[in-house]
Scaffold this motif. Structure first.
Motif, mmCIF file in Angstrom:
data_model
loop_
_atom_site.group_PDB
_atom_site.id
_atom_site.type_symbol
_atom_site.label_atom_id
_atom_site.label_comp_id
_atom_site.label_asym_id
_atom_site.label_seq_id
_atom_site.Cartn_x
_atom_site.Cartn_y
_atom_site.Cartn_z
ATOM 1 N N LEU A 59 0.830 -1.210 0.000
ATOM 2 C CA LEU A 59 0.000 0.000 0.000
ATOM 3 C C LEU A 59 0.863 1.258 0.000
ATOM 4 C CD1 LEU A 59 -2.671 -1.092 2.661
ATOM 5 C CD2 LEU A 59 -2.927 -1.103 0.171
ATOM 6 N N ARG A 60 2.094 1.128 -0.500
ATOM 7 C CA ARG A 60 3.067 2.214 -0.386
ATOM 8 C C ARG A 60 2.590 3.508 -1.028
ATOM 9 N NH1 ARG A 60 4.798 -1.759 -3.702
ATOM 10 N NH2 ARG A 60 5.288 -1.281 -5.883
ATOM 11 N N GLY A 61 1.918 3.429 -2.154
ATOM 12 C CA GLY A 61 1.439 4.638 -2.815
ATOM 13 C C GLY A 61 0.483 5.417 -1.933
ATOM 14 N N LEU A 62 -0.464 4.711 -1.338
ATOM 15 C CA LEU A 62 -1.446 5.345 -0.458
ATOM 16 C C LEU A 62 -0.783 5.866 0.812
ATOM 17 C CD1 LEU A 62 -4.447 5.930 0.115
ATOM 18 C CD2 LEU A 62 -4.594 3.662 1.162
ATOM 19 N N VAL A 63 0.101 5.066 1.386
ATOM 20 C CA VAL A 63 0.761 5.445 2.644
ATOM 21 C C VAL A 63 1.575 6.724 2.469
ATOM 22 C CG1 VAL A 63 2.541 4.785 4.308
ATOM 23 C CG2 VAL A 63 0.842 3.107 3.583
ATOM 24 N N PHE A 64 2.394 6.778 1.412
ATOM 25 C CA PHE A 64 3.250 7.945 1.220
ATOM 26 C C PHE A 64 2.455 9.185 0.827
ATOM 27 C CE2 PHE A 64 6.743 4.736 0.460
ATOM 28 C CZ PHE A 64 7.429 5.051 1.622
ATOM 29 N N SER A 65 1.383 9.008 0.051
ATOM 30 C CA SER A 65 0.591 10.176 -0.340
ATOM 31 C C SER A 65 -0.149 10.769 0.848
ATOM 32 C CB SER A 65 -0.408 9.800 -1.445
ATOM 33 O OG SER A 65 -1.335 8.840 -0.968
ATOM 34 N N ILE A 66 -0.581 9.923 1.784
ATOM 35 C CA ILE A 66 -1.304 10.410 2.968
ATOM 36 C C ILE A 66 -0.346 11.032 3.980
ATOM 37 C CG2 ILE A 66 -2.664 9.713 4.986
ATOM 38 C CD1 ILE A 66 -4.045 7.667 3.236
ATOM 39 N N LEU A 67 0.738 10.322 4.282
ATOM 40 C CA LEU A 67 1.628 10.758 5.360
ATOM 41 C C LEU A 67 2.671 11.771 4.908
ATOM 42 C CD1 LEU A 67 2.214 7.365 7.221
ATOM 43 C CD2 LEU A 67 0.561 9.171 7.734
#
Length: 420
Positions: free
Chosen positions: A313-321
């Motif tokens: 889920l790296r794309g979602l994690v980095f875009s959120i955080l």
């Protein structure tokens, strides 16, 4: 008793989560306002603040907790000790402030290549007086085993500190970001003062007692070994990384490192609150080894699952955080997560040394871990350039985990021989 323990555990979990999310919020704000390059430069100040928050006042908060618990039932001894600790803490802070003020110019040139950041370094050096007071109070609170009071200090202080962060960063850029990071820590001054006043009537006197000073000095030595190793190593690596790939590349590494710290802090909090006290109470060698092995297996299983989730889920994690523009190559993220996996495993085993107050072993462990990281970075960066820092992180933590596991095996064999 069970209900009180549950309430204390819930309060502690809320406090740690609040502190983690406030730290991530500051990181998110900085990325949005300053970009990845800003994170790279801010990383040095993050390390300076982590050093100061641990070592402010001489790094004696653990020692204060120990002796407050020991003298709790003797008001005269407690008053004498707190006066000695207060004096020790204030003098240590004064020495530290002089070092930062006198060395600000040289530090700015060494870390950033010019002297424009020396005022910020002086500001950080003076802010540690607030950190020293917070450490003094939390030491007293923990010594009195007031878990909920400690949780209130962390929770309320973090929320107070986070309020002006967006304004500071957007208005004053990097300088504002440094002030924001200080406020996230210094926000605990208000609840700390309130909680201390509710627990004891403190009338500190300035007094020097050689016996108490010697005891507190041992804790300063342990904390100095911590702050003089990994944070300084990271500052060295960040400076070299900026030279090799620029501040943007250093910022990418810094952003990933901060997310790793956030994830690791949750597990370390569990180890500190539940695992280490239980480990400290065990005396039978077989039970100690069995407990460490079981905890190691459970923690690695849970962390492994969390690491795989972050990777997929790296794309979602980095875009959120962080931000939607933040990118790290999948293979480099794998190295980072593998390094985190073995690092938390080493922590589980290493807490055995902390629980049994093995000071020399603790210091040696800190030096070995830092040494592995520096050597691995020098080799990997020579072979792979900027990518080498992620490879070095995974390799050094794997090697250190093997050393810790070998130490556990040696400890188990020695205790079993002693039992027969």
């Amino acid at each position: 008793m069970a209900a009180g323990w549950i309430r204390a555990s819930i309060a502690s979990a809320i406090a740690q989560l609040t502190r983690m999310f406030c730290g991530l919020a500051v990181l998110k704000i900085v990325v949005m306002q300053l970009g990845v390059e800003g994170i790279g430069k801010l990383g040095h100040f993050m390390n300076l603040l982590s050093i100061l928050f641990v070592f402010a006042g001489g790094g004696i908060n653990v020692g204060i907790a120990k002796y407050v618990a020991q003298y709790e039932n003797s008001k005269a001894q407690l008053d004498e000790f707190l006066s000695a600790a207060w004096t020790y803490s204030l003098l240590a802070s004064c020495v530290l402030a002089v070092v930062f003020v006198a060395g600000a110019h040289a530090a700015s040139v060494l870390l950033f290549g010019d002297s424009q950041y020396q005022r910020l370094i002086i500001f950080v050096g003076l802010a540690q007086f607030a950190f020293a007071y917070i450490n003094f109070v939390t030491g007293v609170v923990n010594g009195l085993r007031q878990t909920q009071a400690f949780s209130r200090i962390l929770t309320i202080g973090s929320l107070i500190g986070i309020i002006p962060c967006y304004f500071l960063v957007s208005a004053y850029q990097l300088s504002g970001a440094v002030v924001a990071l200080v406020l996230v820590q210094a926000g605990m001054l208000i609840p700390a003062t309130r909680e201390l006043g509710k627990l004891i009537k403190l009338r500190p006197r300035f007094t020097a007692r050689l016996g108490e000073t010697g005891k507190l000095g041992q804790f300063s030595l342990m904390q100095l070994s911590s702050v003089a190793t990994m944070p300084l190593v990271e500052m060295y690596i960040r400076t070299e990384l900026a030279r090799i790939v620029g501040w943007e590349g250093a910022g990418t590494w810094q952003g990933v490192q901060r997310l790793s710290y956030a994830a690791l802090s949750l597990f370390i909090s569990f180890l500190s609150v539940y695992y280490m006290p239980t480990l400290s109470a065990l005396t039978d060698g077989r039970k100690i080894v069995s407990y460490v092995v079981k905890t190691l297996g459970g923690v690695l299983l849970v962390f492994g699952f969390a690491a795989m989730s972050i990777y997929f889920l790296r794309g979602l994690v980095f875009s959120i955080l962080l931000s939607k523009d933040f990118f790290i190559a999948p293979d480099l993220l794998r190295y980072q997560l593998v390094g985190d996996f073995f690092r938390i495993g080493a922590y589980v085993i290493g807490f055995l040394a902390v629980a049994k107050a093995a000071t020399k072993l603790y210091v040696i462990g800190e030096l070995v871990q830092s040494g592995f990281y520096v050597v691995s970075f020098l080799i990997a960066s020579h072979l792979a350039g900027g990518r080498g820092v992620f490879i070095a992180y995974a390799l050094s933590n794997f090697c250190y985990f093997l050393v810790c596991f070998a130490g556990l095996a040696f400890y188990a064999r020695a205790r079993l021989r002693a039992a027969t």
